[in-house]
Design a protein around this motif. Structure first.
Motif, PDB file in Angstrom:
ATOM      1  N   VAL A  61      13.454 -36.633  15.325  1.00 34.91           N
ATOM      2  CA  VAL A  61      14.614 -35.821  15.704  1.00 34.91           C
ATOM      3  C   VAL A  61      14.230 -34.351  15.518  1.00 34.91           C
ATOM      4  O   VAL A  61      13.700 -33.976  14.473  1.00 34.91           O
ATOM      5  N   GLU A  62      14.476 -33.547  16.530  1.00 36.92           N
ATOM      6  CA  GLU A  62      14.139 -32.131  16.471  1.00 36.92           C
ATOM      7  C   GLU A  62      15.280 -31.375  15.800  1.00 36.92           C
ATOM      8  O   GLU A  62      16.407 -31.388  16.291  1.00 36.92           O
ATOM      9  N   ILE A  63      14.976 -30.742  14.670  1.00 32.64           N
ATOM     10  CA  ILE A  63      15.997 -29.987  13.949  1.00 32.64           C
ATOM     11  C   ILE A  63      15.567 -28.530  13.809  1.00 32.64           C
ATOM     12  O   ILE A  63      14.385 -28.215  13.866  1.00 32.64           O
ATOM     13  N   ARG A  64      16.540 -27.653  13.627  1.00 29.47           N
ATOM     14  CA  ARG A  64      16.257 -26.242  13.340  1.00 29.47           C
ATOM     15  C   ARG A  64      15.860 -26.118  11.873  1.00 29.47           C
ATOM     16  O   ARG A  64      14.965 -25.377  11.513  1.00 29.47           O
ATOM     17  N   GLY A  65      16.554 -26.883  10.995  1.00 31.11           N
ATOM     18  CA  GLY A  65      16.230 -26.841   9.580  1.00 31.11           C
ATOM     19  C   GLY A  65      17.261 -27.570   8.746  1.00 31.11           C
ATOM     20  O   GLY A  65      18.295 -28.008   9.238  1.00 31.11           O
ATOM     21  N   ILE A  66      16.919 -27.710   7.473  1.00 35.64           N
ATOM     22  CA  ILE A  66      17.824 -28.300   6.483  1.00 35.64           C
ATOM     23  C   ILE A  66      18.219 -27.165   5.541  1.00 35.64           C
ATOM     24  O   ILE A  66      17.363 -26.435   5.046  1.00 35.64           O
ATOM     25  N   TYR A  67      19.506 -27.027   5.313  1.00 36.93           N
ATOM     26  CA  TYR A  67      20.028 -25.921   4.519  1.00 36.93           C
ATOM     27  C   TYR A  67      20.866 -26.443   3.359  1.00 36.93           C
ATOM     28  O   TYR A  67      21.415 -27.539   3.418  1.00 36.93           O
ATOM     29  N   PHE A  68      20.943 -25.643   2.308  1.00 36.28           N
ATOM     30  CA  PHE A  68      21.860 -25.949   1.212  1.00 36.28           C
ATOM     31  C   PHE A  68      22.619 -24.675   0.873  1.00 36.28           C
ATOM     32  O   PHE A  68      22.185 -23.570   1.189  1.00 36.28           O
ATOM     33  N   LYS A  69      23.790 -24.849   0.263  1.00 34.65           N
ATOM     34  CA  LYS A  69      24.637 -23.709  -0.054  1.00 34.65           C
ATOM     35  C   LYS A  69      24.295 -23.186  -1.440  1.00 34.65           C
ATOM     36  O   LYS A  69      24.246 -23.934  -2.406  1.00 34.65           O
ATOM     37  N   LYS A  70      24.039 -21.887  -1.513  1.00 36.09           N
ATOM     38  CA  LYS A  70      23.726 -21.236  -2.784  1.00 36.09           C
ATOM     39  C   LYS A  70      24.484 -19.914  -2.812  1.00 36.09           C
ATOM     40  O   LYS A  70      24.282 -19.076  -1.920  1.00 36.09           O
ATOM     41  N   ASP A  71      25.332 -19.740  -3.804  1.00 38.91           N
ATOM     42  CA  ASP A  71      26.135 -18.517  -3.922  1.00 38.91           C
ATOM     43  C   ASP A  71      26.893 -18.216  -2.629  1.00 38.91           C
ATOM     44  O   ASP A  71      26.889 -17.093  -2.129  1.00 38.91           O
ATOM     45  N   ASP A  72      27.546 -19.232  -2.067  1.00 43.83           N
ATOM     46  CA  ASP A  72      28.343 -19.102  -0.837  1.00 43.83           C
ATOM     47  C   ASP A  72      27.546 -18.703   0.401  1.00 43.83           C
ATOM     48  O   ASP A  72      28.099 -18.226   1.379  1.00 43.83           O
ATOM     49  N   LYS A  73      26.228 -18.885   0.370  1.00 42.40           N
ATOM     50  CA  LYS A  73      25.389 -18.635   1.543  1.00 42.40           C
ATOM     51  C   LYS A  73      24.500 -19.845   1.777  1.00 42.40           C
ATOM     52  O   LYS A  73      24.135 -20.534   0.843  1.00 42.40           O
ATOM     53  N   TYR A  74      24.161 -20.064   3.031  1.00 45.39           N
ATOM     54  CA  TYR A  74      23.247 -21.163   3.346  1.00 45.39           C
ATOM     55  C   TYR A  74      21.805 -20.689   3.265  1.00 45.39           C
ATOM     56  O   TYR A  74      21.452 -19.665   3.831  1.00 45.39           O
ATOM     57  N   VAL A  75      20.996 -21.456   2.549  1.00 43.24           N
ATOM     58  CA  VAL A  75      19.589 -21.134   2.337  1.00 43.24           C
ATOM     59  C   VAL A  75      18.767 -22.290   2.894  1.00 43.24           C
ATOM     60  O   VAL A  75      19.101 -23.457   2.683  1.00 43.24           O
ATOM     61  N   THR A  76      17.700 -21.969   3.590  1.00 42.15           N
ATOM     62  CA  THR A  76      16.862 -23.023   4.195  1.00 42.15           C
ATOM     63  C   THR A  76      15.994 -23.696   3.127  1.00 42.15           C
ATOM     64  O   THR A  76      15.569 -23.046   2.182  1.00 42.15           O
ATOM     65  N   MET A  77      15.774 -24.985   3.308  1.00 38.85           N
ATOM     66  CA  MET A  77      14.876 -25.719   2.404  1.00 38.85           C
ATOM     67  C   MET A  77      13.445 -25.336   2.741  1.00 38.85           C
ATOM     68  O   MET A  77      13.092 -25.177   3.885  1.00 38.85           O
ATOM     69  N   GLU A  78      12.625 -25.207   1.729  1.00 38.94           N
ATOM     70  CA  GLU A  78      11.207 -24.887   1.958  1.00 38.94           C
ATOM     71  C   GLU A  78      10.421 -26.155   2.174  1.00 38.94           C
ATOM     72  O   GLU A  78      10.694 -27.175   1.670  1.00 38.94           O
TER      73      GLU A  78
END
Length: 78
Positions: A61-78
């Motif tokens: 599946v082609e994805i842009r990325g996986i993100y998680f919420k940190k301090d009310d902002k979305y941060v990309t997983m490394e």
């Protein structure tokens, strides 16, 4: 956690695969701070991350990325 996509087709495909695997998901609009080509994202519980990654990789599946919420902002997983 949040999966973002570049195409609606890939978002809908991921939705079907994750639901089939009994992963609790929510389809939601992509947050404006996440740059993606698709207006749909999939939210899922963090504890399901290993299974979600496995499905995304094995089914190509082609994805842009996986993100998680940190301090009310979305941060990309490394």
């Amino acid at each position: 956690m949040l999966l973002a996509f570049d195409s609606t087709q890939q978002a809908l495909r991921a939705e079907m695969l994750l639901e089939y695997a009994d992963i609790e998901i929510d389809i939601r609009p992509t947050p404006k701070e996440v740059t993606a080509g698709c207006a749909l994202s999939i939210e899922f519980p963090g504890e399901d991350l290993p299974q979600v990654k496995e499905i995304i990789e094995s089914e190509k599946v082609e994805i842009r990325g996986i993100y998680f919420k940190k301090d009310d902002k979305y941060v990309t997983m490394e």
